[in-house]
Design an enzyme around this catalytic site. Structure first.
Site, PDB file in Angstrom:
ATOM      1  N   ASN A   9      42.658  39.212  46.676  1.00 52.06           N
ATOM      2  CA  ASN A   9      43.422  39.468  45.458  1.00 52.06           C
ATOM      3  C   ASN A   9      44.886  39.624  45.868  1.00 52.06           C
ATOM      4  O   ASN A   9      45.263  40.638  46.459  1.00 52.06           O
ATOM      5  CB  ASN A   9      42.895  40.752  44.799  1.00 52.06           C
ATOM      6  CG  ASN A   9      43.724  41.173  43.607  1.00 52.06           C
ATOM      7  OD1 ASN A   9      44.604  40.424  43.153  1.00 52.06           O
ATOM      8  ND2 ASN A   9      43.463  42.365  43.092  1.00 52.06           N
ATOM      9  N   LYS A  11      47.447  40.007  44.038  1.00 53.62           N
ATOM     10  CA  LYS A  11      48.231  40.874  43.138  1.00 53.62           C
ATOM     11  C   LYS A  11      49.584  40.196  42.826  1.00 53.62           C
ATOM     12  O   LYS A  11      49.631  38.976  42.752  1.00 53.62           O
ATOM     13  CB  LYS A  11      48.377  42.270  43.754  1.00 53.62           C
ATOM     14  CG  LYS A  11      47.002  42.840  44.165  1.00 53.62           C
ATOM     15  CD  LYS A  11      47.013  44.286  44.540  1.00 53.62           C
ATOM     16  CE  LYS A  11      45.598  44.720  44.929  1.00 53.62           C
ATOM     17  NZ  LYS A  11      45.476  46.141  45.212  1.00 53.62           N
ATOM     18  N   HIS A  95      40.256  45.267  37.150  1.00 55.98           N
ATOM     19  CA  HIS A  95      40.850  45.885  38.338  1.00 55.98           C
ATOM     20  C   HIS A  95      41.469  47.235  37.978  1.00 55.98           C
ATOM     21  O   HIS A  95      42.014  47.393  36.887  1.00 55.98           O
ATOM     22  CB  HIS A  95      41.906  44.956  38.954  1.00 55.98           C
ATOM     23  CG  HIS A  95      42.296  45.396  40.323  1.00 55.98           C
ATOM     24  ND1 HIS A  95      43.190  46.419  40.533  1.00 55.98           N
ATOM     25  CD2 HIS A  95      41.879  44.991  41.549  1.00 55.98           C
ATOM     26  CE1 HIS A  95      43.306  46.616  41.838  1.00 55.98           C
ATOM     27  NE2 HIS A  95      42.526  45.769  42.481  1.00 55.98           N
ATOM     28  N   GLU A  97      44.126  48.564  38.764  1.00 52.19           N
ATOM     29  CA  GLU A  97      45.553  48.509  38.387  1.00 52.19           C
ATOM     30  C   GLU A  97      45.709  48.046  36.937  1.00 52.19           C
ATOM     31  O   GLU A  97      46.622  48.496  36.231  1.00 52.19           O
ATOM     32  CB  GLU A  97      46.305  47.589  39.372  1.00 52.19           C
ATOM     33  CG  GLU A  97      46.433  48.260  40.731  1.00 52.19           C
ATOM     34  CD  GLU A  97      46.387  47.319  41.923  1.00 52.19           C
ATOM     35  OE1 GLU A  97      46.634  46.106  41.752  1.00 52.19           O
ATOM     36  OE2 GLU A  97      46.091  47.804  43.032  1.00 52.19           O
ATOM     37  N   GLU A 167      35.403  49.242  43.796  1.00 47.81           N
ATOM     38  CA  GLU A 167      36.670  49.562  44.441  1.00 47.81           C
ATOM     39  C   GLU A 167      37.045  51.008  44.113  1.00 47.81           C
ATOM     40  O   GLU A 167      37.647  51.272  43.055  1.00 47.81           O
ATOM     41  CB  GLU A 167      37.779  48.628  43.944  1.00 47.81           C
ATOM     42  CG  GLU A 167      37.526  47.165  44.244  1.00 47.81           C
ATOM     43  CD  GLU A 167      38.828  46.361  44.270  1.00 47.81           C
ATOM     44  OE1 GLU A 167      39.098  45.744  45.296  1.00 47.81           O
ATOM     45  OE2 GLU A 167      39.567  46.371  43.267  1.00 47.81           O
ATOM     46  N   GLY A 173      44.897  50.332  48.677  1.00 53.57           N
ATOM     47  CA  GLY A 173      46.281  50.332  49.134  1.00 53.57           C
ATOM     48  C   GLY A 173      46.698  51.607  49.843  1.00 53.57           C
ATOM     49  O   GLY A 173      47.877  51.835  50.092  1.00 53.57           O
ATOM     50  N   SER A 213      41.222  48.925  51.097  1.00 52.12           N
ATOM     51  CA  SER A 213      41.688  49.059  52.483  1.00 52.12           C
ATOM     52  C   SER A 213      40.752  48.423  53.508  1.00 52.12           C
ATOM     53  O   SER A 213      40.580  48.956  54.606  1.00 52.12           O
ATOM     54  CB  SER A 213      41.956  50.529  52.824  1.00 52.12           C
ATOM     55  OG  SER A 213      43.028  51.029  52.020  1.00 52.12           O
TER      56      SER A 213
HETATM   57  P1  13P Z   1      43.778  46.874  49.435  1.00 52.93           P
HETATM   58  O1  13P Z   1      42.865  46.015  50.292  1.00 52.93           O
HETATM   59  O2  13P Z   1      45.223  46.586  49.644  1.00 52.93           O
HETATM   60  O3  13P Z   1      43.423  48.323  49.533  1.00 52.93           O
HETATM   61  O4  13P Z   1      43.471  46.442  47.907  1.00 52.93           O
HETATM   62  C1  13P Z   1      42.165  46.355  47.462  1.00 52.93           C
HETATM   63  C2  13P Z   1      42.172  45.758  46.108  1.00 52.93           C
HETATM   64  O5  13P Z   1      42.716  46.326  45.173  1.00 52.93           O
HETATM   65  C3  13P Z   1      41.565  44.433  45.921  1.00 52.93           C
HETATM   66  O6  13P Z   1      41.442  44.118  44.582  1.00 52.93           O
END
Ligand code: 13P
Length: 250
Positions: A9, A11, A95, A97, A167, A173, A213
């Site tokens: 992803n 983003k 997601h 976010e 997740e 992150g 992560s």
């Molecule tokens: P990270 O791997 O940067 O923690 O992000 C995970 C994520 O949000 C994948 O959709």
């Protein structure tokens, strides 16, 4: 059917030129002949070029979001049909976010899932608890509710086009990944929750990814767990060598 998937992803990262560069780098570095489906999800504006670029590779392209309506006065939005029209067959929905910053709730997500499935888009459905939920020992009930409210209106036959991505928000992150045991415990719970609603065929058939992560140095241990079918990768998907190492770890 259940299988191994590693999805990146991206983003809101990478402009047009950087997208091409990263795709070229991935084509160079990804191991050939792997028994795992590889997906990348660049930004909306770079989806069509990514589909073209990857046409003769084993890398699929997913969108990071879509609107639930067919079309209409929804300035700035993109429909399922538009994604299909440029050759995108998978969409990430729910997601954390999107839930946190764009106020997407379970009812909205359920309607996005419906629209995606009507247009034969496969859905990677994301969900997971926040830190406060885990600290309050409510992580199982939060996850159960997210599944119930976002997906449990579907018929069993629809599950062939659903991939789940657990997740935990506290691991996204942050560099703080769930331990392999925490991931396995939750994935087993998710599969059991699906089994009690839909039966064993659906539960055993669904692919459940872990996200939060995942890095080259922790991927193998997480992926070794029996109910973890792969990963949804954020930061490490922006580096071709890291992403390739994670693909090799599954
Ligand atoms: P990270 O791997 O940067 O923690 O992000 C995970 C994520 O949000 C994948 O959709």
């Amino acid at each position: 059917m259940r299988h191994k998937i590693i999805a990146g992803n991206w983003k809101m990262h990478k402009n047009a030129e950087q997208t091409e560069d990263l795709l070229n780098d991935l084509i160079d570095k990804l191991p050939p002949d792997v028994q795992v489906e590889i997906i990348v999800a660049p930004t909306f504006v770079n989806l069509a070029s990514a589909v073209d670029h990857l046409e003769f590779t084993n890398i699929d392209v997913a969108a990071q979001n879509m609107h639930q309506a067919e079309s209409g006065a929804f300035t700035g939005e993109i429909s399922a049909e538009m994604l299909k029209s440029i050759g995108v067959n998978t969409v990430i929905l729910g997601h954390s976010e999107r839930r946190a910053y764009f106020h997407e709730n379970d009812a909205l997500l359920a309607s996005k899932v419906n629209s995606a499935l009507e247009h034969e888009l496969r859905v990677i459905f994301c969900f997971g608890e926040e830190l406060k939920d885990r600290q309050a020992k409510q992580h199982f009930s939060i996850v159960e509710n997210q599944l119930h409210d976002g997906l449990f209106h579907l018929d069993a036959k629809d599950w062939g086009n659903i991939v789940l991505a657990y997740e935990p928000v506290w691991a996204i992150g942050t560099g703080e990944t769930a331990t392999p045991e925490q991931a396995q415990e939750m994935h087993a719970f998710i599969r059991e929750t699906i089994r009690s609603k839909y039966g064993s065929d659906v539960a055993e058939g669904v692919t459940i990814l872990y996200g939060g992560s995942v890095k080259p140095d922790n991927a193998k241990e997480i992926f070794s767990k029996p109910d973890v079918d792969g990963g949804l990768i954020g930061g490490a998907a922006l580096n071709a060598a890291d992403f390739a190492a994670i693909v090799s770890a599954v």
